[in-house]
Scaffold this motif. Structure first.
Motif, PDB file in Angstrom:
ATOM      1  N   GLN A   1       0.819  -1.200   0.000  1.00 44.28           N
ATOM      2  CA  GLN A   1       0.000   0.000   0.000  1.00 44.28           C
ATOM      3  C   GLN A   1       0.861   1.261   0.000  1.00 44.28           C
ATOM      4  OE1 GLN A   1      -3.235   0.140  -0.384  1.00 44.28           O
ATOM      5  NE2 GLN A   1      -3.555  -2.087  -0.319  1.00 44.28           N
ATOM      6  N   VAL A   2       1.967   1.232   0.721  1.00 48.83           N
ATOM      7  CA  VAL A   2       2.883   2.375   0.727  1.00 48.83           C
ATOM      8  C   VAL A   2       3.438   2.611  -0.673  1.00 48.83           C
ATOM      9  CG1 VAL A   2       5.123   3.202   1.563  1.00 48.83           C
ATOM     10  CG2 VAL A   2       3.489   2.194   3.176  1.00 48.83           C
ATOM     11  N   ARG A   3       3.800   1.545  -1.357  1.00 46.84           N
ATOM     12  CA  ARG A   3       4.314   1.688  -2.724  1.00 46.84           C
ATOM     13  C   ARG A   3       3.256   2.283  -3.659  1.00 46.84           C
ATOM     14  NH1 ARG A   3       7.547  -3.059  -1.339  1.00 46.84           N
ATOM     15  NH2 ARG A   3       9.749  -2.518  -1.756  1.00 46.84           N
ATOM     16  N   ILE A   4       2.027   1.833  -3.519  1.00 46.31           N
ATOM     17  CA  ILE A   4       0.952   2.398  -4.335  1.00 46.31           C
ATOM     18  C   ILE A   4       0.834   3.896  -4.076  1.00 46.31           C
ATOM     19  CG2 ILE A   4      -1.553   2.431  -4.693  1.00 46.31           C
ATOM     20  CD1 ILE A   4      -1.517  -0.614  -4.145  1.00 46.31           C
ATOM     21  N   SER A   5       0.897   4.282  -2.811  1.00 49.22           N
ATOM     22  CA  SER A   5       0.798   5.705  -2.468  1.00 49.22           C
ATOM     23  C   SER A   5       1.955   6.502  -3.053  1.00 49.22           C
ATOM     24  CB  SER A   5       0.749   5.880  -0.951  1.00 49.22           C
ATOM     25  OG  SER A   5      -0.459   5.375  -0.416  1.00 49.22           O
ATOM     26  N   ILE A   6       3.143   5.930  -3.081  1.00 56.05           N
ATOM     27  CA  ILE A   6       4.300   6.609  -3.687  1.00 56.05           C
ATOM     28  C   ILE A   6       4.025   6.882  -5.161  1.00 56.05           C
ATOM     29  CG2 ILE A   6       6.698   6.280  -4.405  1.00 56.05           C
ATOM     30  CD1 ILE A   6       7.095   4.657  -1.779  1.00 56.05           C
ATOM     31  N   ILE A   7       3.571   5.856  -5.869  1.00 58.33           N
ATOM     32  CA  ILE A   7       3.292   5.997  -7.297  1.00 58.33           C
ATOM     33  C   ILE A   7       2.202   7.044  -7.527  1.00 58.33           C
ATOM     34  CG2 ILE A   7       2.361   4.804  -9.319  1.00 58.33           C
ATOM     35  CD1 ILE A   7       5.214   4.017  -8.691  1.00 58.33           C
ATOM     36  N   GLU A   8       1.143   6.996  -6.736  1.00 57.04           N
ATOM     37  CA  GLU A   8       0.033   7.932  -6.910  1.00 57.04           C
ATOM     38  C   GLU A   8       0.455   9.368  -6.647  1.00 57.04           C
ATOM     39  OE1 GLU A   8      -3.620   4.850  -5.824  1.00 57.04           O
ATOM     40  OE2 GLU A   8      -2.936   6.307  -4.308  1.00 57.04           O
TER      41      GLU A   8
ATOM     42  N   GLY B   1       9.164  -3.563  -6.986  1.00 56.52           N
ATOM     43  CA  GLY B   1       7.719  -3.710  -7.016  1.00 56.52           C
ATOM     44  C   GLY B   1       7.080  -3.297  -8.320  1.00 56.52           C
ATOM     45  N   VAL B   2       7.801  -2.526  -9.119  1.00 59.03           N
ATOM     46  CA  VAL B   2       7.295  -2.091 -10.425  1.00 59.03           C
ATOM     47  C   VAL B   2       8.236  -2.659 -11.480  1.00 59.03           C
ATOM     48  CG1 VAL B   2       6.700  -0.139 -11.891  1.00 59.03           C
ATOM     49  CG2 VAL B   2       6.322  -0.004  -9.416  1.00 59.03           C
TER      50      VAL B   2
ATOM     51  N   TYR C   1       1.940   4.917 -15.625  1.00 56.65           N
ATOM     52  CA  TYR C   1       1.171   4.948 -14.376  1.00 56.65           C
ATOM     53  C   TYR C   1       0.242   3.746 -14.276  1.00 56.65           C
ATOM     54  CZ  TYR C   1      -2.125   6.698 -10.848  1.00 56.65           C
ATOM     55  OH  TYR C   1      -2.925   6.836  -9.745  1.00 56.65           O
ATOM     56  N   ALA C   2      -0.444   3.443 -15.359  1.00 53.89           N
ATOM     57  CA  ALA C   2      -1.350   2.296 -15.362  1.00 53.89           C
ATOM     58  C   ALA C   2      -0.589   0.987 -15.162  1.00 53.89           C
ATOM     59  CB  ALA C   2      -2.138   2.258 -16.677  1.00 53.89           C
ATOM     60  N   ARG C   3       0.565   0.860 -15.811  1.00 52.28           N
ATOM     61  CA  ARG C   3       1.366  -0.356 -15.663  1.00 52.28           C
ATOM     62  C   ARG C   3       1.882  -0.503 -14.235  1.00 52.28           C
ATOM     63  NH1 ARG C   3       6.161  -0.133 -19.628  1.00 52.28           N
ATOM     64  NH2 ARG C   3       6.576  -2.190 -18.718  1.00 52.28           N
ATOM     65  N   ALA C   4       2.339   0.603 -13.642  1.00 47.21           N
ATOM     66  CA  ALA C   4       2.872   0.554 -12.278  1.00 47.21           C
ATOM     67  C   ALA C   4       1.790   0.146 -11.290  1.00 47.21           C
ATOM     68  CB  ALA C   4       3.459   1.915 -11.900  1.00 47.21           C
ATOM     69  N   ARG C   5       0.602   0.720 -11.436  1.00 48.59           N
ATOM     70  CA  ARG C   5      -0.492   0.370 -10.529  1.00 48.59           C
ATOM     71  C   ARG C   5      -0.901  -1.088 -10.708  1.00 48.59           C
ATOM     72  NH1 ARG C   5      -3.739   3.616  -8.040  1.00 48.59           N
ATOM     73  NH2 ARG C   5      -5.629   2.664  -8.856  1.00 48.59           N
ATOM     74  N   ALA C   6      -0.868  -1.571 -11.931  1.00 46.92           N
ATOM     75  CA  ALA C   6      -1.211  -2.973 -12.172  1.00 46.92           C
ATOM     76  C   ALA C   6      -0.173  -3.892 -11.518  1.00 46.92           C
ATOM     77  CB  ALA C   6      -1.301  -3.244 -13.667  1.00 46.92           C
TER      78      ALA C   6
ATOM     79  N   ASP D   1      -8.189   0.893  -7.395  1.00 44.61           N
ATOM     80  CA  ASP D   1      -9.054   2.070  -7.470  1.00 44.61           C
ATOM     81  C   ASP D   1      -8.478   3.058  -8.468  1.00 44.61           C
ATOM     82  OD1 ASP D   1      -6.874   3.018  -6.167  1.00 44.61           O
ATOM     83  OD2 ASP D   1      -7.915   3.634  -4.347  1.00 44.61           O
ATOM     84  N   ASP D   2      -8.999   4.275  -8.491  1.00 45.68           N
ATOM     85  CA  ASP D   2      -8.600   5.261  -9.494  1.00 45.68           C
ATOM     86  C   ASP D   2      -7.849   6.446  -8.900  1.00 45.68           C
ATOM     87  OD1 ASP D   2      -9.881   3.836 -11.533  1.00 45.68           O
ATOM     88  OD2 ASP D   2     -11.804   4.738 -11.009  1.00 45.68           O
ATOM     89  N   ALA D   3      -7.259   6.265  -7.722  1.00 48.81           N
ATOM     90  CA  ALA D   3      -6.620   7.403  -7.054  1.00 48.81           C
ATOM     91  C   ALA D   3      -5.403   7.895  -7.827  1.00 48.81           C
ATOM     92  CB  ALA D   3      -6.193   6.996  -5.642  1.00 48.81           C
ATOM     93  N   GLY D   4      -5.142   9.198  -7.669  1.00 50.52           N
ATOM     94  CA  GLY D   4      -3.897   9.761  -8.163  1.00 50.52           C
ATOM     95  C   GLY D   4      -3.855  10.053  -9.635  1.00 50.52           C
ATOM     96  N   GLU D   5      -4.992  10.282 -10.294  1.00 50.94           N
ATOM     97  CA  GLU D   5      -4.965  10.611 -11.717  1.00 50.94           C
ATOM     98  C   GLU D   5      -4.281  11.961 -11.923  1.00 50.94           C
ATOM     99  OE1 GLU D   5      -5.804   8.670 -14.109  1.00 50.94           O
ATOM    100  OE2 GLU D   5      -6.602   7.096 -12.820  1.00 50.94           O
ATOM    101  N   GLN D   6      -3.637  12.125 -13.084  1.00 52.64           N
ATOM    102  CA  GLN D   6      -2.988  13.378 -13.399  1.00 52.64           C
ATOM    103  C   GLN D   6      -4.038  14.476 -13.573  1.00 52.64           C
ATOM    104  OE1 GLN D   6      -0.342  12.973 -16.712  1.00 52.64           O
ATOM    105  NE2 GLN D   6       0.446  11.006 -15.996  1.00 52.64           N
TER     106      GLN D   6
END
Length: 304
Positions: free
Chosen positions: A23-30, A265-266, A285-290, A296-301
């Motif tokens: 979850q922390v990694r997801i937050s970093i990416i977002e 992780g990515v 961004y889509a690849r990293a989140r996958a 979810d859809d958080a962190g869109e540009q």
């Protein structure tokens, strides 16, 4: 004095920490995607260690960040600030939603940690080598005050080319600071790689900052107790940190050299120095989140 957490954990607790790290990694990416600026490779390599520290190892109180007897942590590789902010947010120091203000004007979450802005940051960092010296000063302060807190600093292996890191290493060993722990995030890449070979298409990254074992040998040569660990194996991280927290019979400070993967992780970022710090395209961004299993859809540009 508050007791230290028990680091002898079961499989369920390991799985919980691994999920927090995800979850922390997801937050970093977002957050970096939202800001369209910031570092990625270094924060991702440090995430598992930061998660272990903030969720299990450090004696801290998120609801009382200035608690006098807390353990101190200094992110000397301050350019990885978003990794620290994300970990602290999931630990309860700040709302996770605030991560979307990363590097914005007037935000508490600037590109490098700022202790006067965000409670829970023990030292402002960014100029490489300076944070570890400040952390050594905190360990000395604990001795003067008769406190039993430990001071922990995380440095990068690229940062370890700074002379100030070794001045600190020399001084801490001389002062016999057995309450001082330095963790080296040895992801074996730095901002521009090592440009030692030219191909027809340009430079290639072929030489890491240090050969295997060199950093550990250097810290030993300066009089430190040196431990080594897999920086992505949560059980090994906790085991190693538990040893580090035990007082050394020779009263030496402890250095932990953590073998990590830059961009962990990515898939397309791993071991690629070009992802030290650059914006994400919508496709990236889509690849990293996958890769991280985000749903979810958080962190869109957005326009800022």
């Amino acid at each position: 004095m508050a007791p230290r957490p028990d680091l002898d954990v079961d499989d369920a607790e390991i799985a919980e920490l691994e999920e927090i790290a995800r979850q922390v990694r997801i937050s970093i990416i977002e957050a970096v995607n939202f800001a369209q600026v910031g570092h990625l490779g270094g924060p991702l390599s440090a995430t598992d260690i930061l998660t272990a520290l903030y969720f299990k190892v450090l004696r801290i109180r998120p609801e009382e960040p200035a608690w006098e007897d807390r353990d101190r942590f200094v992110l000397s590789k301050g350019h990885s600030a978003i990794g620290l902010y994300s970990t602290m947010a999931h630990r309860g120091y700040l709302p996770v939603s605030e991560l979307m203000t990363f590097d914005a004007l007037h935000s508490r979450l600037q590109g490098h940690p700022e202790m006067t802005h965000l409670p829970g940051i023990d030292m402002s960092t960014g100029s490489l080598g300076m944070g570890v010296s400040a952390a050594m000063g905190m360990a000395l302060g604990a001795r003067v005050l008769g406190k039993d807190f430990v001071s922990v600093a995380m440095v990068g292996d690229g940062e370890s080319q700074e002379g100030q890191v070794w001045e600190c290493a020399m001084s801490a060993a001389r002062q016999r600071l057995d309450n001082f722990i330095v963790i080296v995030d040895e992801n074996r890449l730095q901002q521009f790689g090592w440009l030692t070979d030219r191909s027809e298409t340009g430079f290639r990254n072929v030489q890491p900052p240090h050969l295997p074992g060199q950093l550990a040998d250097k810290w030993r040569a300066f009089g430190w107790r040196v431990l080594e660990m897999d920086g992505h194996d949560m059980r090994d991280i906790l085991r190693t940190l538990a040893i580090a927290l035990e007082k050394d019979e020779e009263h030496r400070p402890t250095c932990i050299v953590a073998a990590t993967v830059k961009g962990k992780g990515v898939s397309f970022m791993e071991n690629d120095y070009t992802w030290h710090g650059k914006p994400l395209s919508p496709q990236d961004y889509a690849r990293a989140r996958a890769d991280l299993g985000a749903t979810d859809d958080a962190g869109e540009q957005v326009s800022r």
